[in-house]
Design an enzyme around this catalytic site. Sequence first.
Site, PDB file in Angstrom:
ATOM      1  N   LYS A 113       0.714  -1.072  -0.006  1.00 12.06           N
ATOM      2  CA  LYS A 113       0.060  -0.058  -0.032  1.00 12.06           C
ATOM      3  C   LYS A 113       0.808   1.273   0.031  1.00 12.06           C
ATOM      4  O   LYS A 113       0.340   2.196  -0.478  1.00 12.06           O
ATOM      5  CB  LYS A 113      -1.012  -0.015   1.212  1.00 12.06           C
TER       6      LYS A 113
HETATM    7  C1  LIG Z   1      -4.441  -4.668   1.083  1.00 12.51           C
HETATM    8  C2  LIG Z   1      -3.859  -5.770   1.039  1.00 12.51           C
HETATM    9  C3  LIG Z   1      -4.071  -6.766   0.109  1.00 12.51           C
HETATM   10  C4  LIG Z   1      -5.426  -6.873  -0.846  1.00 12.51           C
HETATM   11  O1  LIG Z   1      -5.152  -5.819  -1.824  1.00 12.51           O
HETATM   12  P1  LIG Z   1      -6.415  -5.096  -2.471  1.00 12.51           P
HETATM   13  O2  LIG Z   1      -5.922  -4.062  -3.247  1.00 12.51           O
HETATM   14  O3  LIG Z   1      -7.597  -4.668  -1.406  1.00 12.51           O
HETATM   15  O4  LIG Z   1      -6.973  -6.328  -3.372  1.00 12.51           O
HETATM   16  C5  LIG Z   1      -3.379  -7.953  -0.001  1.00 12.51           C
HETATM   17  N1  LIG Z   1      -2.047  -8.140   0.744  1.00 12.51           N
HETATM   18  C6  LIG Z   1      -1.623  -7.404   1.716  1.00 12.51           C
HETATM   19  C7  LIG Z   1      -0.467  -7.286   2.570  1.00 12.51           C
HETATM   20  C8  LIG Z   1      -2.384  -5.849   1.895  1.00 12.51           C
HETATM   21  O5  LIG Z   1      -2.266  -5.131   2.715  1.00 12.51           O
END
Ligand SMILES: *Cc1c(COP(=O)(O)O)cnc(C)c1O
Length: 462
Positions: free
Chosen positions: A112
């Site tokens: 993120k």
């Molecule tokens: C947020 C997250 C996901 C999921 O990603 P999306 O964009 O919501 O599909 C997967 N793995 C981790 C470690 C995350 O923080």
Amino acid sequence: MRYISTRGQAPALSFEEVVLTGMASDGGLYVPETVPQLSYEELADMAGCSYAEIAFRVMKPYVGGEIDDETFRGIVRDAYRTFSHDAVVPLNQLDANHYLLELFHGPTLAFKDVALQLLGRLLDHFLAKRGERAVIMGATSGDTGSAAIEGCRHCDNLDIFILHPHERVSEVQRRQMTSVLADNVFNIAIEGNFDDAQAMVKASFADQSFLNGTRLVAVNSINWARIMAQIVYYVASAVALGAPHRKVSFCVPSANFGNVFAGYMAYRMGLPVERFVIATNANDILHRTLADNDFSKRDLVATLAPSMDIVVSSNFERLLFEAYQRDGKAVAELLERFQDEPTALAEAPLSRLRECFASHSVDDATILEVIREAHQRTQEILDPHTATGYRAAERERGDESVPMITLATAHPAKFAEAVVKAGFPGVPLPPHMEDLLEREERYTVLPAELSAVQAFVAENRR
Ligand SMILES: *Cc1c(COP(=O)(O)O)cnc(C)c1O
């Protein structure tokens, strides 16, 4: 570039407006009106370029001239300078033709950061230009909150308030948020659960009068700029493995679908992709929809991959909009039905999706097995989210001559519980975070009452 809503009713917006706006007023999500194209030559020209340069070239058409090139280049360069690896998102070869794309070298050790390091800077740029300030509010059970805080801590025009359920997030995740002592960062521990925290954030967006006119901004994955920033690493990794001269496939551990939707956008821009494999944990709405056309809600299951624990995938709406050939009315009808009852996609849109998406769901016992197996075969310790991807990639690999790129969405040290359960002594935090557990923390505990939270926000914003 103009942006339109997936439900067809809200007004079209410019890039600046779309970054400052969350959900569209008709309840839909914003998508670009047209998909900019990357030609064969433009892709070929990216070989050997820095991540920041590729990011600039991929995102420039979405910005549509609303930020001058020099300034935008600077914003992009600053955003990715915060990553601890010179490649920003390095590829790590696992076997003859399977690669891990390590997206976890940012400040909070999860993918993120790639989007939120950019989004904070974009917001600050537009607010400064307008002479405005804004407040960010969000609820988190983990990854999003810390990444948002790291993305906004240096922003002069933003104050950020992140609510987390008191004593219900892991110590590492809490400290990643509460040890940021910047003047514009406010952590609120709610005496309640995640749903209480989220309900208060939603209510604050619905009625913003407590802020007396100051803009409230959402940084969750419905913000278009987050998707835009994530398109870049699909292009950069494919080019590193020989695109556009050869195709690649991607496997994406998925929840709200923002990440894999960004991959789909890269494909629609012209990146040659063989297939996308969607990996889910036991919360498998995406897998059930693709495999069995069962588009229905199920109760939330708490898993070893908690950042993928969802009931509804908010960004799936953006893909449905494309599958229904941009018929906003049909999308709105489908999603209204879905709110109340189990439903299914129409045949033609479903078969369009199946042309480029495969899926696989992985339960907790299998996550532990995969962490052990991957270590035995590659010496790598995978985090539990990435483990779902590793297994899904193997099961749904397709043509083995096509390189498979599995997205590693978090560093294993961040999710030590699963790693320890799998039989490993744990994973040390990387050097820049070694002292995390000794750092000073700052947060405020508040009751799960909307008026208390809103009073705190109104009083403390600068
Ligand atoms: C947020 C997250 C996901 C999921 O990603 P999306 O964009 O919501 O599909 C997967 N793995 C981790 C470690 C995350 O923080």
